[in-house]
Write a protein that holds these residues in place. Structure first.
Motif, PDB file in Angstrom:
ATOM      1  N   TYR A   8       0.834  -1.197   0.000  1.00  0.00           N
ATOM      2  CA  TYR A   8       0.000   0.000   0.000  1.00  0.00           C
ATOM      3  C   TYR A   8       0.872   1.251   0.000  1.00  0.00           C
ATOM      4  O   TYR A   8       1.888   1.318   0.682  1.00  0.00           O
ATOM      5  CB  TYR A   8      -0.910   0.032   1.226  1.00  0.00           C
ATOM      6  N   PRO A  11      -2.774   5.843   2.955  1.00  0.00           N
ATOM      7  CA  PRO A  11      -3.273   5.464   4.283  1.00  0.00           C
ATOM      8  C   PRO A  11      -4.376   4.397   4.191  1.00  0.00           C
ATOM      9  O   PRO A  11      -5.084   4.295   3.175  1.00  0.00           O
ATOM     10  CB  PRO A  11      -3.837   6.770   4.849  1.00  0.00           C
ATOM     11  N   LEU A  12      -4.513   3.612   5.249  1.00  0.00           N
ATOM     12  CA  LEU A  12      -5.527   2.550   5.278  1.00  0.00           C
ATOM     13  C   LEU A  12      -6.947   3.086   5.092  1.00  0.00           C
ATOM     14  O   LEU A  12      -7.803   2.355   4.597  1.00  0.00           O
ATOM     15  CB  LEU A  12      -5.423   1.751   6.579  1.00  0.00           C
ATOM     16  N   THR A  13      -7.193   4.338   5.437  1.00  0.00           N
ATOM     17  CA  THR A  13      -8.536   4.891   5.209  1.00  0.00           C
ATOM     18  C   THR A  13      -8.864   4.894   3.718  1.00  0.00           C
ATOM     19  O   THR A  13     -10.000   4.631   3.328  1.00  0.00           O
ATOM     20  CB  THR A  13      -8.652   6.324   5.774  1.00  0.00           C
ATOM     21  N   GLU A  14      -7.875   5.160   2.871  1.00  0.00           N
ATOM     22  CA  GLU A  14      -8.078   5.129   1.422  1.00  0.00           C
ATOM     23  C   GLU A  14      -8.237   3.686   0.933  1.00  0.00           C
ATOM     24  O   GLU A  14      -9.071   3.398   0.076  1.00  0.00           O
ATOM     25  CB  GLU A  14      -6.921   5.821   0.689  1.00  0.00           C
ATOM     26  N   ASP A  16      -9.429   1.223   2.703  1.00  0.00           N
ATOM     27  CA  ASP A  16     -10.770   0.804   3.144  1.00  0.00           C
ATOM     28  C   ASP A  16     -11.855   1.338   2.215  1.00  0.00           C
ATOM     29  O   ASP A  16     -12.836   0.653   1.940  1.00  0.00           O
ATOM     30  CB  ASP A  16     -11.024   1.264   4.573  1.00  0.00           C
ATOM     31  N   ARG A  17     -11.675   2.527   1.694  1.00  0.00           N
ATOM     32  CA  ARG A  17     -12.642   3.128   0.776  1.00  0.00           C
ATOM     33  C   ARG A  17     -12.720   2.334  -0.536  1.00  0.00           C
ATOM     34  O   ARG A  17     -13.782   2.204  -1.139  1.00  0.00           O
ATOM     35  CB  ARG A  17     -12.260   4.583   0.495  1.00  0.00           C
ATOM     36  N   GLN A  19     -11.851  -0.934  -0.788  1.00  0.00           N
ATOM     37  CA  GLN A  19     -11.868  -2.365  -0.475  1.00  0.00           C
ATOM     38  C   GLN A  19     -13.004  -3.134  -1.154  1.00  0.00           C
ATOM     39  O   GLN A  19     -12.787  -4.212  -1.706  1.00  0.00           O
ATOM     40  CB  GLN A  19     -11.933  -2.569   1.044  1.00  0.00           C
TER      41      GLN A  19
END
Length: 95
Positions: A8, A11-14, A16-17, A19
């Motif tokens: 990656y 950030p994990l927020t992106e 997750d969006r 996913q």
């Protein structure tokens, strides 16, 4: 056969969006018989995909991944010959 290592870049927020779309993409690759196994790395810095198909098909599929299209991951592809497998995985052996 190929091992694909996703790393990656966002950030994990992106991640997750993206996913849900990524999972749908994975399902299509499994349905078409291209992917053998996949899952997230631990810790969650990317993922691993095991694929069995010609390289040009794999490259085209990876380019279509929502993570790739969004620039959210890098992909390292390693080709190998599966000469030995565990019991029950004989179909994965390559000559």
């Amino acid at each position: 056969m190929f091992v694909v290592s996703l790393n990656y870049k966002v950030p994990l927020t992106e991640i997750d969006r993206l996913q849900a779309a990524h999972i749908e993409w994975l399902k299509g690759c499994y349905s078409d018989g291209i992917f053998v196994a996949s899952g997230p790395k631990k810790p969650r810095t990317g993922g691993i995909i095991i694929a069995q198909c010609p390289r040009e098909i794999l490259d085209a599929r990876l380019a279509a991944d929502p993570f790739a299209k969004a620039g959210a991951a890098d992909y390292a592809v390693t080709e190998f010959l599966a000469r030995m497998t565990a019991t029950g995985l004989d179909a994965l052996k390559e000559a």
